[in-house]
Design a protein around this motif. Structure first.
Motif, PDB file in Angstrom:
ATOM      1  N   VAL A  50      27.751  40.172  58.007  1.00  0.00           N
ATOM      2  CA  VAL A  50      27.587  38.728  58.140  1.00  0.00           C
ATOM      3  C   VAL A  50      26.161  38.412  57.711  1.00  0.00           C
ATOM      4  N   LEU A  51      26.033  37.548  56.723  1.00  0.00           N
ATOM      5  CA  LEU A  51      24.737  37.122  56.196  1.00  0.00           C
ATOM      6  C   LEU A  51      24.464  35.708  56.687  1.00  0.00           C
ATOM      7  N   SER A  52      23.195  35.369  56.916  1.00  0.00           N
ATOM      8  CA  SER A  52      22.907  34.065  57.492  1.00  0.00           C
ATOM      9  C   SER A  52      21.537  33.555  57.086  1.00  0.00           C
ATOM     10  N   SER A  53      21.433  32.240  56.999  1.00  0.00           N
ATOM     11  CA  SER A  53      20.139  31.575  57.017  1.00  0.00           C
ATOM     12  C   SER A  53      19.482  31.856  58.371  1.00  0.00           C
ATOM     13  N   PRO A  54      18.146  31.975  58.410  1.00  0.00           N
ATOM     14  CA  PRO A  54      17.483  32.202  59.689  1.00  0.00           C
ATOM     15  C   PRO A  54      17.322  30.956  60.550  1.00  0.00           C
ATOM     16  N   LEU A  55      17.651  29.772  60.020  1.00  0.00           N
ATOM     17  CA  LEU A  55      17.557  28.566  60.832  1.00  0.00           C
ATOM     18  C   LEU A  55      18.579  28.626  61.964  1.00  0.00           C
ATOM     19  N   ARG A  56      18.194  28.132  63.151  1.00  0.00           N
ATOM     20  CA  ARG A  56      18.986  28.356  64.367  1.00  0.00           C
ATOM     21  C   ARG A  56      20.427  27.872  64.255  1.00  0.00           C
TER      22      ARG A  56
END
Length: 210
Positions: A50-56
């Motif tokens: 799972v890849l993600s932007s670091p924004l909450r």
């Protein structure tokens, strides 16, 4: 191999129509519920990462999917952050229209030409370059399915990239909160197999293993 792509759940600024950009706004109660329903759609589903932007708002959505899926790798990358709206961040469209009417009109008619005003402001081409680079860095090489949780503008420019269409198509795409899209890679060619599906939010649809 498939890449699933999910926009983060709703925030208070989404509800208010405020441009969030890279402001780190958390999910609201509705957004948390949307994230849980989206996680349910991937419960037990085998994902390499799972890849993600670091924004909450993105990371919280991604963490719920990660915990529900059969997956061992969770990766954040700043290349997946939302477009930096510069001076427009935190403003509503009505407020922007009072301050920058001509630039706002160009943004809605020719978005590919616009650089967001003020320090840090980006173009869509800037966002596309860094998001594609982030995918190149973060995508696993196993050939297994992966999932990306990110933001509306990022998803639009990535879809334009996969379809090999110009960024002038930006406003032709609608990406709702927790909409699920999917790109299949066969013989080196990406195919958009699913676009902004939100059936799981309305119908309690079963997961991808059903």
């Amino acid at each position: 191999m498939r890449l699933f792509m999910v926009r983060h759940g709703e925030t208070a600024w989404n509800r208010e129509g405020r441009l969030q950009g890279q402001r780190d706004i958390p999910l609201d109660e509705t957004g948390l519920r949307q994230a849980e329903l989206t996680a349910g759609r991937f419960r037990g589903f085998p994902l390499d990462a799972v890849l993600s932007s670091p924004l909450r708002r993105a990371e919280a959505t991604g963490r719920r999917i990660f915990e529900a899926a059969e997956c061992e790798s969770f990766v954040t990358d700043p290349g997946f952050m939302e477009i930096h709206h510069g001076d427009w961040e935190g403003m509503t469209v009505r407020e922007i229209a009072q301050k920058d009417a001509s630039l706002l009109e160009e943004w809605h008619s020719c978005p590919e030409r616009v650089r967001m005003p003020g320090p840090g402001g980006e173009t869509l081409a800037d966002v596309q370059r860094r998001a594609v680079s982030a995918l190149d860095r973060a995508m696993p090489n196993s050939g297994k399915d992966a999932l990306l949780v990110t933001h509306g503008a990022v998803l639009k420019v990535l879809i334009c990239h996969f379809l090999d269409v110009p960024l002038s198509y930006y406003w032709r795409l609608r990406i709702p909160n927790c909409g699920v899209s999917c790109v299949e890679f066969r013989d080196g060619m990406p195919r958009v197999a699913l676009l902004s599906d939100v059936g799981h939010l309305r119908e309690g649809r079963g997961n991808f293993l059903s």
